[in-house]
Motif scaffolding. Sequence first.
Motif, mmCIF file in Angstrom:
data_model
loop_
_atom_site.group_PDB
_atom_site.id
_atom_site.type_symbol
_atom_site.label_atom_id
_atom_site.label_comp_id
_atom_site.label_asym_id
_atom_site.label_seq_id
_atom_site.Cartn_x
_atom_site.Cartn_y
_atom_site.Cartn_z
ATOM 1 N N GLN A 38 0.778 -1.512 0.026
ATOM 2 C CA GLN A 38 -0.392 -0.069 0.094
ATOM 3 C C GLN A 38 1.061 1.295 0.262
ATOM 4 O O GLN A 38 1.843 1.347 1.233
ATOM 5 C CB GLN A 38 -1.021 0.270 1.798
ATOM 6 N N THR A 39 0.778 2.091 -0.885
ATOM 7 C CA THR A 39 1.796 3.216 -1.253
ATOM 8 C C THR A 39 1.085 5.155 -0.517
ATOM 9 O O THR A 39 -0.105 4.625 -0.030
ATOM 10 C CB THR A 39 1.761 3.355 -2.913
ATOM 11 N N ILE A 40 1.724 5.511 -0.664
ATOM 12 C CA ILE A 40 1.075 6.772 0.613
ATOM 13 C C ILE A 40 1.079 7.437 -0.661
ATOM 14 O O ILE A 40 1.942 7.671 -1.389
ATOM 15 C CB ILE A 40 2.224 7.309 1.676
ATOM 16 N N THR A 41 0.551 9.069 -0.579
ATOM 17 C CA THR A 41 0.180 10.284 -1.215
ATOM 18 C C THR A 41 0.571 11.197 -0.394
ATOM 19 O O THR A 41 -0.020 11.278 1.574
ATOM 20 C CB THR A 41 -0.674 10.331 -2.116
ATOM 21 N N ASP A 42 0.685 12.595 -0.934
ATOM 22 C CA ASP A 42 0.839 13.691 -0.168
ATOM 23 C C ASP A 42 -0.272 14.378 -0.563
ATOM 24 O O ASP A 42 -0.186 15.219 -0.125
ATOM 25 C CB ASP A 42 2.166 14.584 0.314
ATOM 26 N N ASP A 43 -1.291 14.322 -1.394
ATOM 27 C CA ASP A 43 -2.112 14.919 -2.787
ATOM 28 C C ASP A 43 -3.585 14.576 -1.937
ATOM 29 O O ASP A 43 -4.527 13.717 -1.822
ATOM 30 C CB ASP A 43 -2.793 14.588 -4.185
ATOM 31 N N LEU A 44 -3.798 15.509 -0.695
ATOM 32 C CA LEU A 44 -4.756 15.633 0.180
ATOM 33 C C LEU A 44 -5.932 16.085 -0.599
ATOM 34 O O LEU A 44 -6.973 15.015 -0.291
ATOM 35 C CB LEU A 44 -4.784 16.870 1.399
ATOM 36 N N ASP A 45 -6.293 16.696 -1.837
ATOM 37 C CA ASP A 45 -6.993 16.976 -2.879
ATOM 38 C C ASP A 45 -7.787 16.286 -3.319
ATOM 39 O O ASP A 45 -8.852 15.552 -3.185
ATOM 40 C CB ASP A 45 -7.334 18.018 -2.993
ATOM 41 N N VAL A 46 -6.710 15.701 -4.011
ATOM 42 C CA VAL A 46 -6.524 14.545 -5.307
ATOM 43 C C VAL A 46 -7.672 12.591 -4.218
ATOM 44 O O VAL A 46 -8.525 12.226 -4.956
ATOM 45 C CB VAL A 46 -5.993 14.100 -5.853
ATOM 46 N N ALA A 47 -6.345 12.662 -3.009
ATOM 47 C CA ALA A 47 -7.154 11.567 -2.778
ATOM 48 C C ALA A 47 -8.279 11.758 -1.563
ATOM 49 O O ALA A 47 -9.223 10.868 -1.651
ATOM 50 C CB ALA A 47 -6.622 11.342 -1.026
#
Length: 347
Positions: A38-47
């Motif tokens: 499971q990968t991490i993202t820092d793009d809160l808006d898109v998530a």
Amino acid sequence: MLPGLRKGYQISDLVAPKGIAFEGEDVGALKNMNPMGQTITDDLDVAVGSTDVVFVSYVPSRYQSLRKYALHALFMAANSRKEIHCFLELTNDEKEAVNMACEKSQTSIAYYTFAVCDDKIYDLTRLHKFDVPVIYVSEEVPDCDGYEIFLMLAEKLSIEGKNVLAISEDVYNTFLGYECMKFGGNTEVGNQIFRLNILTYELYQAKHPDIILIKLPHPLMKYDDESLFDCGGTAYILSQAIPGDGCIYCTHAEVSGGTYWETFNEGVIAKFGYPIICVNVSNRIIDNAGDIHLSSLRIPENKVISRVKDMRAINDIPFLHLYNENDMQELYQKLLNEYLELPYGVI
């Protein structure tokens, strides 16, 4: 928590602020572990924009910048007509504002809070007995993967068809189908023992479990003169309220050698009435060079596996790294053979 979450959800994003991890990095990197898929993202808006359900985690109040980030994510979800599960502790004003945003956007939200201790006086004349194995999970020092092991073992037992009554103080339990109970009390010790006995017995009668699994909120004993924790007080009270059959002891990677574990196990039996079933070795080590007492860092997982192999060779107590599937299967088989499938039942 990933195994439990994956049972009911397809996880699209794990979101963390920039600086916590690199975009696209596997979540295992947060603890210097092997990949967990499971990968991490820092793009809160898109998530938040691309998902149906938003899970806002608990953040201790001492981490103010992280709390602000979580609160921002909560309001973003509240304004976006998502299904929200909120574990973040809110002030009355914050909760009112979130509720107004949810009402305006027709968003459903569920709040989860820590269990509290009531002041009720319980019957002090009887302690109920439990006719199933009671297994405790404890840590040598905090953050030695105790809660992770508790969840992983509960999940493993459930997958194998066992009815598990899993209890701890952790706020996520209710969401995952386990029990959240406050072990500490506001009254004298005797009443606390009877209270815990009765509350657990009520759950035992309602669920009819094959096994009871309890995660201790504090380490089993004090670590040193600076790290006293509760000196094993909660563990002792629980051992009187809900007598245990064994303990899974989670330690850091700087494990002691020699005859230490044999002597330590004898002390656990004498004080709490149950033996150590196995020692789980996490990849945490104490960072003695740090400015904060008991600060720590995480070593690569392959080094832990090597240390576990060395400790197994010189100890009668099984040493395991329970993130390893084979080690978890070994623990399950031990519980099955020694506690769950006794030929003549429990005497």
